[in-house]
Motif scaffolding. Structure first.
Motif, PDB file in Angstrom:
ATOM      1  N   LEU A 138      11.077   3.225   4.024  1.00  0.00           N
ATOM      2  CA  LEU A 138      10.233   2.746   2.930  1.00  0.00           C
ATOM      3  C   LEU A 138       9.261   3.814   2.449  1.00  0.00           C
ATOM      4  CD1 LEU A 138       9.243  -0.666   4.604  1.00  0.00           C
ATOM      5  CD2 LEU A 138      11.174  -0.280   3.033  1.00  0.00           C
ATOM      6  N   GLY A 139       9.423   5.046   2.914  1.00  0.00           N
ATOM      7  CA  GLY A 139       8.473   6.088   2.561  1.00  0.00           C
ATOM      8  C   GLY A 139       7.299   6.118   3.523  1.00  0.00           C
ATOM      9  N   MET A 140       6.194   6.628   3.053  1.00  0.00           N
ATOM     10  CA  MET A 140       5.015   6.753   3.904  1.00  0.00           C
ATOM     11  C   MET A 140       4.410   5.373   4.169  1.00  0.00           C
ATOM     12  SD  MET A 140       3.178  10.160   2.306  1.00  0.00           S
ATOM     13  CE  MET A 140       3.160   9.539   0.620  1.00  0.00           C
ATOM     14  N   LEU A 141       3.769   5.244   5.320  1.00  0.00           N
ATOM     15  CA  LEU A 141       3.077   3.993   5.624  1.00  0.00           C
ATOM     16  C   LEU A 141       1.842   4.282   6.459  1.00  0.00           C
ATOM     17  CD1 LEU A 141       3.942   3.692   8.755  1.00  0.00           C
ATOM     18  CD2 LEU A 141       5.729   2.206   7.921  1.00  0.00           C
ATOM     19  N   ARG A 142       0.998   3.263   6.556  1.00  0.00           N
ATOM     20  CA  ARG A 142      -0.215   3.358   7.364  1.00  0.00           C
ATOM     21  C   ARG A 142      -0.035   2.531   8.640  1.00  0.00           C
ATOM     22  NH1 ARG A 142      -4.628   1.816   2.934  1.00  0.00           N
ATOM     23  NH2 ARG A 142      -2.874   0.553   2.207  1.00  0.00           N
ATOM     24  N   PRO A 143      -0.888   2.761   9.626  1.00  0.00           N
ATOM     25  CA  PRO A 143      -0.693   2.084  10.913  1.00  0.00           C
ATOM     26  C   PRO A 143      -0.589   0.565  10.816  1.00  0.00           C
ATOM     27  CG  PRO A 143      -2.249   3.876  11.176  1.00  0.00           C
ATOM     28  CD  PRO A 143      -1.960   3.785   9.712  1.00  0.00           C
ATOM     29  N   HIS A 144      -1.353  -0.082   9.935  1.00  0.00           N
ATOM     30  CA  HIS A 144      -1.287  -1.545   9.907  1.00  0.00           C
ATOM     31  C   HIS A 144       0.048  -2.035   9.351  1.00  0.00           C
ATOM     32  CE1 HIS A 144      -2.590  -1.073   5.648  1.00  0.00           C
ATOM     33  NE2 HIS A 144      -2.089  -2.300   5.466  1.00  0.00           N
ATOM     34  N   HIS A 145       0.710  -1.213   8.518  1.00  0.00           N
ATOM     35  CA  HIS A 145       2.048  -1.577   8.062  1.00  0.00           C
ATOM     36  C   HIS A 145       3.033  -1.511   9.233  1.00  0.00           C
ATOM     37  CE1 HIS A 145       0.485   0.126   4.041  1.00  0.00           C
ATOM     38  NE2 HIS A 145       0.480  -1.205   3.963  1.00  0.00           N
ATOM     39  N   ALA A 146       2.891  -0.463  10.025  1.00  0.00           N
ATOM     40  CA  ALA A 146       3.760  -0.339  11.199  1.00  0.00           C
ATOM     41  C   ALA A 146       3.574  -1.523  12.139  1.00  0.00           C
ATOM     42  CB  ALA A 146       3.474   0.979  11.923  1.00  0.00           C
ATOM     43  N   GLN A 147       2.331  -1.940  12.304  1.00  0.00           N
ATOM     44  CA  GLN A 147       2.052  -3.083  13.181  1.00  0.00           C
ATOM     45  C   GLN A 147       2.745  -4.344  12.664  1.00  0.00           C
ATOM     46  OE1 GLN A 147      -2.074  -4.263  13.353  1.00  0.00           O
ATOM     47  NE2 GLN A 147      -1.836  -5.195  15.366  1.00  0.00           N
ATOM     48  N   GLN A 148       2.682  -4.589  11.353  1.00  0.00           N
ATOM     49  CA  GLN A 148       3.316  -5.771  10.781  1.00  0.00           C
ATOM     50  C   GLN A 148       4.835  -5.711  10.907  1.00  0.00           C
ATOM     51  OE1 GLN A 148       0.624  -5.312   7.100  1.00  0.00           O
ATOM     52  NE2 GLN A 148       1.219  -7.470   7.017  1.00  0.00           N
ATOM     53  N   GLN A 190       5.585   5.097  -0.920  1.00  0.00           N
ATOM     54  CA  GLN A 190       4.852   4.620   0.241  1.00  0.00           C
ATOM     55  C   GLN A 190       4.804   3.098   0.228  1.00  0.00           C
ATOM     56  OE1 GLN A 190       1.215   6.674  -0.774  1.00  0.00           O
ATOM     57  NE2 GLN A 190       0.209   4.770  -1.379  1.00  0.00           N
ATOM     58  N   VAL A 191       4.540   2.535   1.377  1.00  0.00           N
ATOM     59  CA  VAL A 191       4.390   1.091   1.513  1.00  0.00           C
ATOM     60  C   VAL A 191       3.028   0.679   0.961  1.00  0.00           C
ATOM     61  CG1 VAL A 191       4.214  -0.808   3.150  1.00  0.00           C
ATOM     62  CG2 VAL A 191       5.887   1.023   3.539  1.00  0.00           C
ATOM     63  N   ARG A 192       3.013  -0.400   0.191  1.00  0.00           N
ATOM     64  CA  ARG A 192       1.769  -0.967  -0.313  1.00  0.00           C
ATOM     65  C   ARG A 192       1.697  -2.440   0.077  1.00  0.00           C
ATOM     66  NH1 ARG A 192      -0.595   2.567  -3.828  1.00  0.00           N
ATOM     67  NH2 ARG A 192       0.745   4.124  -4.837  1.00  0.00           N
ATOM     68  N   ASP A 193       0.511  -2.901   0.370  1.00  0.00           N
ATOM     69  CA  ASP A 193       0.329  -4.318   0.668  1.00  0.00           C
ATOM     70  C   ASP A 193       0.671  -5.151  -0.566  1.00  0.00           C
ATOM     71  OD1 ASP A 193      -0.687  -3.840   3.278  1.00  0.00           O
ATOM     72  OD2 ASP A 193      -2.636  -3.329   2.410  1.00  0.00           O
ATOM     73  N   GLY A 194       1.228  -6.340  -0.315  1.00  0.00           N
ATOM     74  CA  GLY A 194       1.534  -7.208  -1.445  1.00  0.00           C
ATOM     75  C   GLY A 194       2.858  -7.922  -1.269  1.00  0.00           C
ATOM     76  N   ALA A 195       3.300  -8.557  -2.358  1.00  0.00           N
ATOM     77  CA  ALA A 195       4.482  -9.417  -2.305  1.00  0.00           C
ATOM     78  C   ALA A 195       5.748  -8.645  -1.925  1.00  0.00           C
ATOM     79  CB  ALA A 195       4.671 -10.118  -3.649  1.00  0.00           C
ATOM     80  N   ALA A 196       5.883  -7.398  -2.418  1.00  0.00           N
ATOM     81  CA  ALA A 196       7.092  -6.629  -2.123  1.00  0.00           C
ATOM     82  C   ALA A 196       7.199  -6.342  -0.626  1.00  0.00           C
ATOM     83  CB  ALA A 196       7.103  -5.336  -2.925  1.00  0.00           C
TER      84      ALA A 196
END
Length: 332
Positions: A150-160, A122-128
């Motif tokens: 990138l695997g699973m993600l949350r809505p704010h990742h999609a927004q970015q 899944q997507v994680r916040d951070g440098a990667a």
């Protein structure tokens, strides 16, 4: 809906059965798949010509930006950390500048879509993730379509990702809901659907398909297509993959599928999702030129171009050049 394109016999007439539908049943999809091959090909080709330019085949390039060490247990995947017998080096996330340089080379070779895959759960916040956003911006600035998986993600990742210029997010269903737990146990089917919903909620195109040849039944194939065809709108991109058995994975023993099974799958996908781009994806190395042309006739209008699909082989550029040359004048 796309404008109808001229066929050899004039403009193809548009009928109500050619329109995009979202009420398909598994039984109806399976009946299409099982229909006589020449009838199936003819119907799929007619639908394809109504909604797409039959002389255009998109070239997409796919790069593994982070290889190996994935915590998922997908039975087909050599990148899973669960499959310890697979010989595959674990690599860290690539540098954005190197990725953008490779995208530039892919564009120079004729690709207009650049796809980047990271072996993450899944997507994680951070440098990667910040580095991936930089890659997306770089590909977008080249004037190419940018796609990531990138695997699973949350809505704010999609927004970015959307703000960075992402065109599409790849997140395959892989197979039917009924067969799914025979292939993957570390992520549920609903997890996949939730990720797709998050992607779509931010206006990013869906790239979502599956794999055949993993031991599933024809009904499983129809069931997967039915799930996709009930999305509204349909996924903008539908990759159809044939299993590439890799030594050390649980599916290493699977025999290659008959190429006509892939033709049937492409044709059925085209009929039930008439406006989607159907991508002829993994397994193309096992198809001769004629089988690939049959898939294009059946409605495939995109191929992955380059020597690898993440970690599995893909036809070399020279063989694809020969394929397109055999097709005659074609906008590719």
């Amino acid at each position: 809906m796309a404008t109808a394109h001229r066929t050899l016999c004039g403009d193809a007439p548009k009928t109500s059965s050619d329109a995009a539908r979202h009420d398909w049943t598994v039984e109806a999809v399976e009946a299409i798949y099982r229909s006589p091959l020449l009838e199936l090909l003819g119907r799929a080709n007619a639908v394809h010509r109504i909604h797409h330019d039959p002389t255009h085949v998109q070239k997409a390039s796919l790069l593994s930006i982070k290889t190996g060490g994935c915590p998922e247990d997908c039975a087909y995947c050599p990148q899973s950390a669960h499959h310890r017998e697979v010989i595959l080096g674990k690599e860290q996330l690539m540098d954005p500048a190197s990725v953008i340089e490779m995208a530039t080379r892919a564009k120079d070779a004729g690709a207009d879509r650049f796809c980047m895959g990271a072996a993450w759960r899944q997507v994680r916040d951070g440098a990667a993730f910040d580095a991936v956003l930089e890659m997306v911006r770089g590909v977008h600035d080249l004037g190419m379509e940018a796609c990531v998986t990138l695997g699973m993600l949350r809505p704010h990742h999609a927004q970015q990702l959307k703000q960075a210029g992402l065109t599409a997010y790849n997140h395959n269903l892989d197979t039917s809901p009924e067969f799914y737990d025979q292939i993957i146990t570390t992520r549920t089917y609903q997890d996949r659907l939730d990720t797709l919903a998050a992607v779509r909620s931010h206006g990013i195109d869906l790239c979502c398909g599956g794999i055949i040849g993993m031991g599933e039944t024809i009904r499983d194939r129809a069931s997967m297509l039915q799930v996709l065809a009930r999305f509204s709108p349909h996924p903008e991109s539908v990759p159809i993959n044939a299993l590439v058995p890799v030594a050390g994975t649980p599916l290493a023993h699977r025999d290659p599928i008959d190429p006509l099974e892939l033709v049937r799958m492409v044709a059925t996908a085209r009929i039930v999702m008439p406006t989607s781009t159907v991508r002829l994806s993994a397994g193309r190395t096992d198809l001769n030129r004629e089988a690939q042309i049959m898939c294009l006739m059946a409605g495939a209008n995109s191929v992955f171009y380059g020597e690898k699909l993440l970690t599995t082989p893909n036809p070399e550029e020279d063989s694809d050049t020969a394929l397109f040359k055999a097709l005659g004048p074609i906008a590719a």
